[in-house]
Design an enzyme around this catalytic site. Structure first.
Site, PDB file in Angstrom:
ATOM      1  N   LYS A  76      95.304  56.515  47.689  1.00 33.33           N
ATOM      2  CA  LYS A  76      93.860  56.664  47.500  1.00 33.33           C
ATOM      3  C   LYS A  76      93.631  57.145  46.075  1.00 33.33           C
ATOM      4  CE  LYS A  76      89.735  58.941  49.314  1.00 33.33           C
ATOM      5  NZ  LYS A  76      89.211  59.893  50.334  1.00 33.33           N
ATOM      6  N   LYS A 125      93.333  52.262  48.685  1.00 35.68           N
ATOM      7  CA  LYS A 125      91.892  52.405  48.499  1.00 35.68           C
ATOM      8  C   LYS A 125      91.609  52.791  47.052  1.00 35.68           C
ATOM      9  CE  LYS A 125      87.899  55.034  50.176  1.00 35.68           C
ATOM     10  NZ  LYS A 125      87.422  56.151  51.022  1.00 35.68           N
TER      11      LYS A 125
END
Length: 324
Positions: free
Chosen positions: A196, A249
């Site tokens: 992330k 992400k």
């Protein structure tokens, strides 16, 4: 053999031929629809930065989840929008919290739908960070693990089908796995936000979830966008700690990372087509610059082509309808 004996256009001549040799498949079964859930009676609150996305009361979330499932999308990912916040994000692990209530209601109405819950503290803390903040402003990694594990147990007890830690604390997958196993949730999958990145593409989400940090930023725990090898290390560590699925992400600016993570881990990989990516497509479509349907389906196909087995996207419901 080369041209004229070799003509790659031969298999592009008709739609049927193109479909027969298509390398990457995109179906609704590959998609997950995120939902923002708030307390209230029958309410839908539009998110201005994300046209078509709303904060939903629990009853409306149940209705929306049913519509999503009816279109062939197998799963939703729940984010809670609490009324009250505090320093330790206690609403995240409140057994009567907004996500816990939503999980029970959705699973009761749609037992076959997979309900995934985001496990993080940022939307529940008064400071907006993803863990416990010390007096000097730093986020305490190890203290935060206990609260994240409590949150995962609370979600599991409410009936969640999978938990998805998004906080980026070191060791949180192992902490969640150990706690879940010790409390008889050994069969509950962990979908880890493994890579992330500290991305500028999250802005609209923070408006939707009310989770923007009150001070500083998240660069001390989310990843540097310049690093791909580190992303692979993060994913491999999460697998070693018990992650069943690893996630990258955002998706579109990091398709190379999706491919590297898939090749390195050989486990199911999810990619999150995030709020900024969604908002840009919506804005360009509203201005008449692009064909929204064509761009969305091309985008989701590209994410799948890069190696994602699962694509989390705010476009999921619309895409499923178009694919039908």
């Amino acid at each position: 053999m080369t041209f004229p004996a070799t003509r790659l256009r031969r298999l592009r001549k008709t739609g049927v031929l193109r479909g027969m040799v298509r390398e990457t498949e995109l179906t609704p079964s590959h998609l997950v629809q995120p939902l923002f859930v708030q307390l209230g009676q029958g309410e839908r609150t539009p998110v201005p930065a994300m046209p078509g996305v709303e904060r939903l009361s629990i009853s409306q979330a149940v209705e929306e989840a049913g519509e999503v499932h009816a279109m062939g999308v197998p799963a939703v990912l729940l984010f809670g929008v609490p009324v009250d916040k505090d320093e330790e994000g206690s609403g995240a692990y409140d057994d009567e919290g907004v996500v816990q209530l939503a999980v029970r209601a959705i699973k009761d109405a749609h037992p076959e739908l997979v309900v995934i819950t985001d496990v993080c503290l940022c939307a529940y803390t008064s400071h907006g960070h993803c863990g416990v903040v010390l007096e000097d402003g730093t986020v305490d990694n190890d203290v935060s693990l206990e609260l994240l594990a409590r949150t995962a147990i609370s979600h599991a007890s409410a009936g969640a089908d999978a938990v998805a830690p998004s906080d980026m604390m070191d060791g949180r997958v192992g902490a969640l796995r150990a706690r879940l196993d010790s409390e008889d949730f050994k069969d509950l999958p962990v979908i880890a936000y493994s890579a992330k990145f500290a991305s500028a593409y999250y802005g609209p989400f923070r408006e939707a979830a009310g989770s923007a940090p009150a001070f500083g930023d998240r660069r001390s725990y989310q990843m540097d966008p310049a690093n791909a090898e580190e992303a692979v290390r993060e994913a491999l560590l999460d697998v070693s700690e018990g992650a069943d699925v690893v996630m990258v992400k955002p998706a579109l600016p990091y398709l190379d990372v999706v491919r590297r993570v898939k090749e390195a881990t050989r486990v199911p990989v999810a990619a999150y087509n995030v709020s900024g990516e969604y908002a840009m497509v919506k804005a360009a479509a509203a201005a008449g610059h692009i064909d929204e349907r064509a761009v969305v389906l091309e985008t989701l196909t590209a994410i799948r082509r890069a190696g994602a087995d699962i694509v989390i996207s705010y476009h999921a419901k619309d895409a499923a309808e178009w694919l039908r």
